[in-house]
Design a protein around this motif. Structure first.
Motif, PDB file in Angstrom:
ATOM      1  N   PHE A 101     -10.687   2.703   9.134  1.00 51.00           N
ATOM      2  CA  PHE A 101     -10.806   2.227   8.116  1.00 51.00           C
ATOM      3  C   PHE A 101     -11.867   0.659   7.553  1.00 51.00           C
ATOM      4  O   PHE A 101     -12.273   1.224   6.355  1.00 51.00           O
ATOM      5  CB  PHE A 101      -9.825   2.739   7.141  1.00 51.00           C
ATOM      6  CG  PHE A 101      -8.904   4.401   6.892  1.00 51.00           C
ATOM      7  CD1 PHE A 101     -10.451   4.439   6.207  1.00 51.00           C
ATOM      8  CD2 PHE A 101      -8.129   4.606   7.052  1.00 51.00           C
ATOM      9  CE1 PHE A 101     -10.000   6.108   6.301  1.00 51.00           C
ATOM     10  CE2 PHE A 101      -7.503   5.843   7.721  1.00 51.00           C
ATOM     11  CZ  PHE A 101      -8.503   6.869   6.756  1.00 51.00           C
ATOM     12  N   GLN A 102     -12.666   0.740   8.628  1.00 51.54           N
ATOM     13  CA  GLN A 102     -12.826  -0.725   8.595  1.00 51.54           C
ATOM     14  C   GLN A 102     -12.402  -1.762   7.068  1.00 51.54           C
ATOM     15  O   GLN A 102     -13.065  -2.707   6.637  1.00 51.54           O
ATOM     16  CB  GLN A 102     -14.528  -0.064   8.032  1.00 51.54           C
ATOM     17  CG  GLN A 102     -14.929  -0.250   8.913  1.00 51.54           C
ATOM     18  CD  GLN A 102     -16.835   0.508   9.009  1.00 51.54           C
ATOM     19  OE1 GLN A 102     -17.126   0.558   8.002  1.00 51.54           O
ATOM     20  NE2 GLN A 102     -17.880   1.359   9.693  1.00 51.54           N
ATOM     21  N   ILE A 103     -11.400  -1.970   7.414  1.00 53.67           N
ATOM     22  CA  ILE A 103     -10.244  -3.056   6.760  1.00 53.67           C
ATOM     23  C   ILE A 103     -11.041  -4.246   6.493  1.00 53.67           C
ATOM     24  O   ILE A 103     -11.017  -4.581   8.459  1.00 53.67           O
ATOM     25  CB  ILE A 103      -8.673  -2.424   6.396  1.00 53.67           C
ATOM     26  CG1 ILE A 103      -8.581  -1.166   5.890  1.00 53.67           C
ATOM     27  CG2 ILE A 103      -8.310  -3.670   5.382  1.00 53.67           C
ATOM     28  CD1 ILE A 103      -7.461  -0.641   6.370  1.00 53.67           C
ATOM     29  N   ASN A 104      -9.980  -5.338   5.895  1.00 54.44           N
ATOM     30  CA  ASN A 104     -11.259  -6.766   6.038  1.00 54.44           C
ATOM     31  C   ASN A 104     -10.304  -6.969   6.998  1.00 54.44           C
ATOM     32  O   ASN A 104      -8.541  -6.729   7.281  1.00 54.44           O
ATOM     33  CB  ASN A 104     -10.791  -7.529   4.935  1.00 54.44           C
ATOM     34  CG  ASN A 104      -9.917  -8.040   4.472  1.00 54.44           C
ATOM     35  OD1 ASN A 104      -8.757  -7.389   5.022  1.00 54.44           O
ATOM     36  ND2 ASN A 104      -9.582  -8.209   2.954  1.00 54.44           N
ATOM     37  N   ASP A 105     -10.462  -7.904   7.409  1.00 57.21           N
ATOM     38  CA  ASP A 105      -8.954  -8.963   9.094  1.00 57.21           C
ATOM     39  C   ASP A 105      -8.019  -9.384   7.915  1.00 57.21           C
ATOM     40  O   ASP A 105      -7.100  -8.755   9.184  1.00 57.21           O
ATOM     41  CB  ASP A 105     -10.094 -10.632   9.016  1.00 57.21           C
ATOM     42  CG  ASP A 105     -11.084 -10.377   9.387  1.00 57.21           C
ATOM     43  OD1 ASP A 105     -11.861  -9.465  10.333  1.00 57.21           O
ATOM     44  OD2 ASP A 105     -11.461 -11.100   9.546  1.00 57.21           O
ATOM     45  N   LEU A 109      -4.175  -7.485   9.052  1.00 60.33           N
ATOM     46  CA  LEU A 109      -2.693  -8.472   9.962  1.00 60.33           C
ATOM     47  C   LEU A 109      -2.161  -8.463   9.780  1.00 60.33           C
ATOM     48  O   LEU A 109      -0.855  -7.769  10.498  1.00 60.33           O
ATOM     49  CB  LEU A 109      -3.840  -9.987   9.479  1.00 60.33           C
ATOM     50  CG  LEU A 109      -2.305 -10.904  10.303  1.00 60.33           C
ATOM     51  CD1 LEU A 109      -2.202 -10.787  10.929  1.00 60.33           C
ATOM     52  CD2 LEU A 109      -2.485 -12.301   9.607  1.00 60.33           C
ATOM     53  N   LEU A 110      -1.825  -7.732   8.059  1.00 60.55           N
ATOM     54  CA  LEU A 110      -1.119  -7.229   7.652  1.00 60.55           C
ATOM     55  C   LEU A 110      -0.178  -6.097   7.676  1.00 60.55           C
ATOM     56  O   LEU A 110       0.764  -5.755   8.437  1.00 60.55           O
ATOM     57  CB  LEU A 110      -1.217  -7.351   6.036  1.00 60.55           C
ATOM     58  CG  LEU A 110      -0.832  -8.577   5.195  1.00 60.55           C
ATOM     59  CD1 LEU A 110      -1.135  -8.387   3.435  1.00 60.55           C
ATOM     60  CD2 LEU A 110      -0.094  -9.459   5.135  1.00 60.55           C
ATOM     61  N   LEU A 111      -1.301  -4.680   8.054  1.00 56.21           N
ATOM     62  CA  LEU A 111      -1.289  -3.492   8.384  1.00 56.21           C
ATOM     63  C   LEU A 111      -0.108  -3.758   9.740  1.00 56.21           C
ATOM     64  O   LEU A 111       0.266  -3.008   9.656  1.00 56.21           O
ATOM     65  CB  LEU A 111      -2.459  -2.667   8.797  1.00 56.21           C
ATOM     66  CG  LEU A 111      -2.262  -2.247   7.632  1.00 56.21           C
ATOM     67  CD1 LEU A 111      -3.870  -1.493   7.792  1.00 56.21           C
ATOM     68  CD2 LEU A 111      -1.454  -1.537   7.313  1.00 56.21           C
TER      69      LEU A 111
END
Length: 152
Positions: A101-105, A109-111
């Motif tokens: 899903f191209q989530i930010n860094d 990290l949280l995921l």
């Protein structure tokens, strides 16, 4: 079979016994003891006490008896695979989802931390539910005359 000597500290009616054994690593046998930082950690751990585990027993033992306990290599391997791979799979799954899903860094990290925590929680839940990862059993009783200091 991985074997270790232990002392019986409690005998239960169902055939189980609680045994106490010391923690050991290979550091005491290493020739680089003086140059390794692991030796200091080992000295600290020795002061922390002993390990008490429940073992299956088909022998007649009493509190204070010395016994040899063992763990099958297959059970130990299976338990270590579950303890290490389930949390790692949770972390890597969340990393793959974040990548897809191209989530930010920061959110990635949280995921990943959430996936690792989910995997650790799953392992803890399965062991608390009564799933035994590794079976320890009493192999034999150590004769009393071998229990005296100086006898090996």
């Amino acid at each position: 079979m991985i074997e270790e000597q232990a002392t019986v500290v409690k005998v239960e009616a169902d055939g189980g016994v609680w045994v106490e054994t010391g923690r050991k690593t290979a550091c005491n046998r290493c020739s680089l003891r003086s140059g390794c930082g692991q030796q200091l950690a080992e000295q600290y751990r020795e002061r922390q006490g002993r390990v008490v585990v429940k073992a299956r027993c088909h022998h007649s033992v009493a509190v204070g008896d010395r016994v040899v306990v063992g763990v099958a290599e297959g059970h130990l391997l299976k338990a270590s695979m579950q303890v290490y791979l389930i949390p790692l799979t949770g972390l890597m799954s969340m990393l793959a989802i974040a990548f897809y899903f191209q989530i930010n860094d920061f959110l990635t990290l949280l995921l990943c931390v959430a996936g690792l925590f989910l995997g650790l929680t799953l392992v803890r839940w399965s062991t608390q539910r009564g799933v035994t990862l590794c079976y320890v059993r009493v192999i034999r009783k150590v004769p009393r005359w071998l229990d005296k200091p100086g006898c090996t």
